[in-house]
Enzyme design. Structure first.
Site, mmCIF file in Angstrom:
data_model
loop_
_atom_site.group_PDB
_atom_site.id
_atom_site.type_symbol
_atom_site.label_atom_id
_atom_site.label_comp_id
_atom_site.label_asym_id
_atom_site.label_seq_id
_atom_site.Cartn_x
_atom_site.Cartn_y
_atom_site.Cartn_z
ATOM 1 N N MET A 30 71.427 44.927 65.425
ATOM 2 C CA MET A 30 71.765 45.567 66.156
ATOM 3 C C MET A 30 73.384 45.337 66.062
ATOM 4 S SD MET A 30 69.045 45.443 68.830
ATOM 5 C CE MET A 30 69.819 43.762 69.986
ATOM 6 N N LEU A 33 78.836 43.391 64.972
ATOM 7 C CA LEU A 33 78.419 42.097 63.283
ATOM 8 C C LEU A 33 79.275 40.812 63.522
ATOM 9 C CD1 LEU A 33 78.268 45.095 60.754
ATOM 10 C CD2 LEU A 33 76.000 43.655 62.122
ATOM 11 N N GLU A 35 80.413 36.576 61.998
ATOM 12 C CA GLU A 35 79.939 35.936 60.641
ATOM 13 C C GLU A 35 78.671 35.868 60.895
ATOM 14 O OE1 GLU A 35 80.890 34.696 58.340
ATOM 15 O OE2 GLU A 35 83.009 36.385 58.691
ATOM 16 N N GLY A 36 78.138 35.291 61.371
ATOM 17 C CA GLY A 36 76.401 34.889 61.726
ATOM 18 C C GLY A 36 75.546 35.769 60.613
ATOM 19 N N HIS A 37 75.772 37.496 60.615
ATOM 20 C CA HIS A 37 75.224 38.629 60.570
ATOM 21 C C HIS A 37 75.304 38.628 59.040
ATOM 22 C CE1 HIS A 37 75.145 40.383 64.339
ATOM 23 N NE2 HIS A 37 74.015 40.370 63.918
ATOM 24 N N GLY A 147 68.864 35.615 61.359
ATOM 25 C CA GLY A 147 69.596 33.908 62.077
ATOM 26 C C GLY A 147 68.441 32.910 62.801
ATOM 27 N N GLN A 153 62.248 33.941 68.348
ATOM 28 C CA GLN A 153 62.515 36.132 67.243
ATOM 29 C C GLN A 153 62.100 35.567 65.801
ATOM 30 O OE1 GLN A 153 64.823 39.116 67.020
ATOM 31 N NE2 GLN A 153 65.926 38.590 65.114
ATOM 32 N N VAL A 176 75.231 30.134 62.312
ATOM 33 C CA VAL A 176 76.867 29.760 61.854
ATOM 34 C C VAL A 176 77.380 29.725 64.126
ATOM 35 C CG1 VAL A 176 79.006 31.591 60.959
ATOM 36 C CG2 VAL A 176 76.486 31.326 60.137
HETATM 37 O O1 PAF Z 1 67.854 40.285 65.728
HETATM 38 C C1 PAF Z 1 68.679 41.096 66.389
HETATM 39 O O2 PAF Z 1 69.549 41.649 66.081
HETATM 40 C C2 PAF Z 1 67.533 42.186 66.357
HETATM 41 O O3 PAF Z 1 66.208 41.513 67.667
HETATM 42 C C3 PAF Z 1 66.578 42.684 65.667
HETATM 43 C C4 PAF Z 1 65.888 42.257 64.843
HETATM 44 C C5 PAF Z 1 68.158 43.572 64.542
HETATM 45 C C6 PAF Z 1 65.910 44.052 66.108
HETATM 46 O O4 PAF Z 1 66.177 45.207 67.084
#
Ligand code: PAF
Length: 290
Positions: A30, A33, A35-37, A147, A153, A176
């Site tokens: 989403m 961003l 370091e985890g992403h 992550g 999730q 992270v």
């Molecule tokens: O973890 C996230 O950022 C969101 O829940 C995702 C997986 C991108 C879905 O919108």
């Protein structure tokens, strides 16, 4: 890096790449961003031929009184970070491309989506499962990277993939952390310097849980209570939940045996922060993944 905003363009690009024998690695985000992403992106780049990142703040996973409108957004910064990582395709659709007028089909994943986040954020996982399913249909990835900070999730998405026979492999990557242990999260941006200090209590409470288990404590209620007491000492913290659950079913356990997850959700100021500890107990010996 190509930036695509239309579903049809993304589907055509994905079909072309797959037709040419390329393996697609996908990181759904989403934005905002951190370091985890970027760790997910690096892993995708190592393991697949083409890396696709989506950037879409999904309205369907926010409750009516949640932070959808204020969720941190900085497209230029995110896009530059991804370009520097060598991402091949950024998919950043507008809301009406994902939820056009007349949209009415949703995915629900229960019972694993019902407790914990599901209890405190009703409808959240229906929104997550729906958008992830749509993104998988659009991007057609071989592997998708998530992550473990959002532990529930990961469980919900893995269940969705198994139950609906989606041809994608879910790769769950380590949390992270900042040097003081705080798990990286886009919502950390909401913390002022004082709250940032206070937020260390989440990680400290997980360390307390580990300490107790290393000392031989197995009773879930005792562990959770000790964590709650520690968090309550921080005046800026407000607990939504601290739990000790089976890592597969997410149902509460009485004793720590086998694979157990210790998830927590705690408000610090206006930031609702998540963290968790994964515990594996075998023959009386524990191993811990923070
Ligand atoms: O973890 C996230 O950022 C969101 O829940 C995702 C997986 C991108 C879905 O919108």
């Amino acid at each position: 890096m190509k930036t695509l905003t239309r579903v049809a363009e993304m589907q055509t690009a994905a079909a072309g790449l797959r037709g040419a024998g390329k393996r697609l690695g996908f990181v759904p985000t989403m934005g905002a961003l951190h370091e985890g992403h970027l760790a997910l992106v690096r892993r995708a780049k190592q393991e697949t031929d083409v890396t696709v990142v989506s950037l879409f703040v999904n309205p369907a996973q926010f409750g009516p009184s949640e932070d959808y409108l204020n969720y941190p957004r900085d497209f230029e910064r995110d896009s530059e970070l991804l370009r520097r990582e060598g991402v091949d395709i950024l998919f950043a659709p507008p809301v009406e491309e994902i939820y056009p007028a007349g949209f009415q089909t949703y995915a629900t994943v229960e019972p694993v989506g019902a407790p914990l986040e599901g209890q405190f954020r009703p409808g959240h996982f229906r929104g997550v499962a729906t958008v992830v399913l749509k993104l998988f249909n659009i991007v057609q990835p071989d592997r998708a990277y998530f992550g473990r900070k959002d532990g529930q999730q990961c469980t919900v998405v893995s269940r969705l993939v198994r139950d609906l026979n989606l041809p994608v492999e879910i790769v769950v990557c380590p949390i992270v952390r900042e040097p003081d242990g705080l798990a990286m999260s886009s919502r950390n941006a909401y913390l002022n310097p004082d709250e940032r200090q206070a937020a260390r209590v989440l990680y400290q409470s997980l360390c307390r849980a580990r300490e107790l288990m290393q000392g031989g404590e197995r009773r879930a209620a005792v562990i959770a209570e000790a964590m709650r007491r520690l968090i309550a000492q921080e005046p800026q913290a407000r607990i939504d939940y601290v739990a000790v659950v089976d890592a597969e079913t997410l149902q509460p356990v009485d004793q720590v045996r086998g694979r157990v997850l210790v998830p927590l959700a705690v408000w610090i100021g206006r930031a609702r922060l998540l963290d968790n500890l994964l515990v594996e107990e075998k023959d009386g010996r524990f191993s811990f993944q923070f």
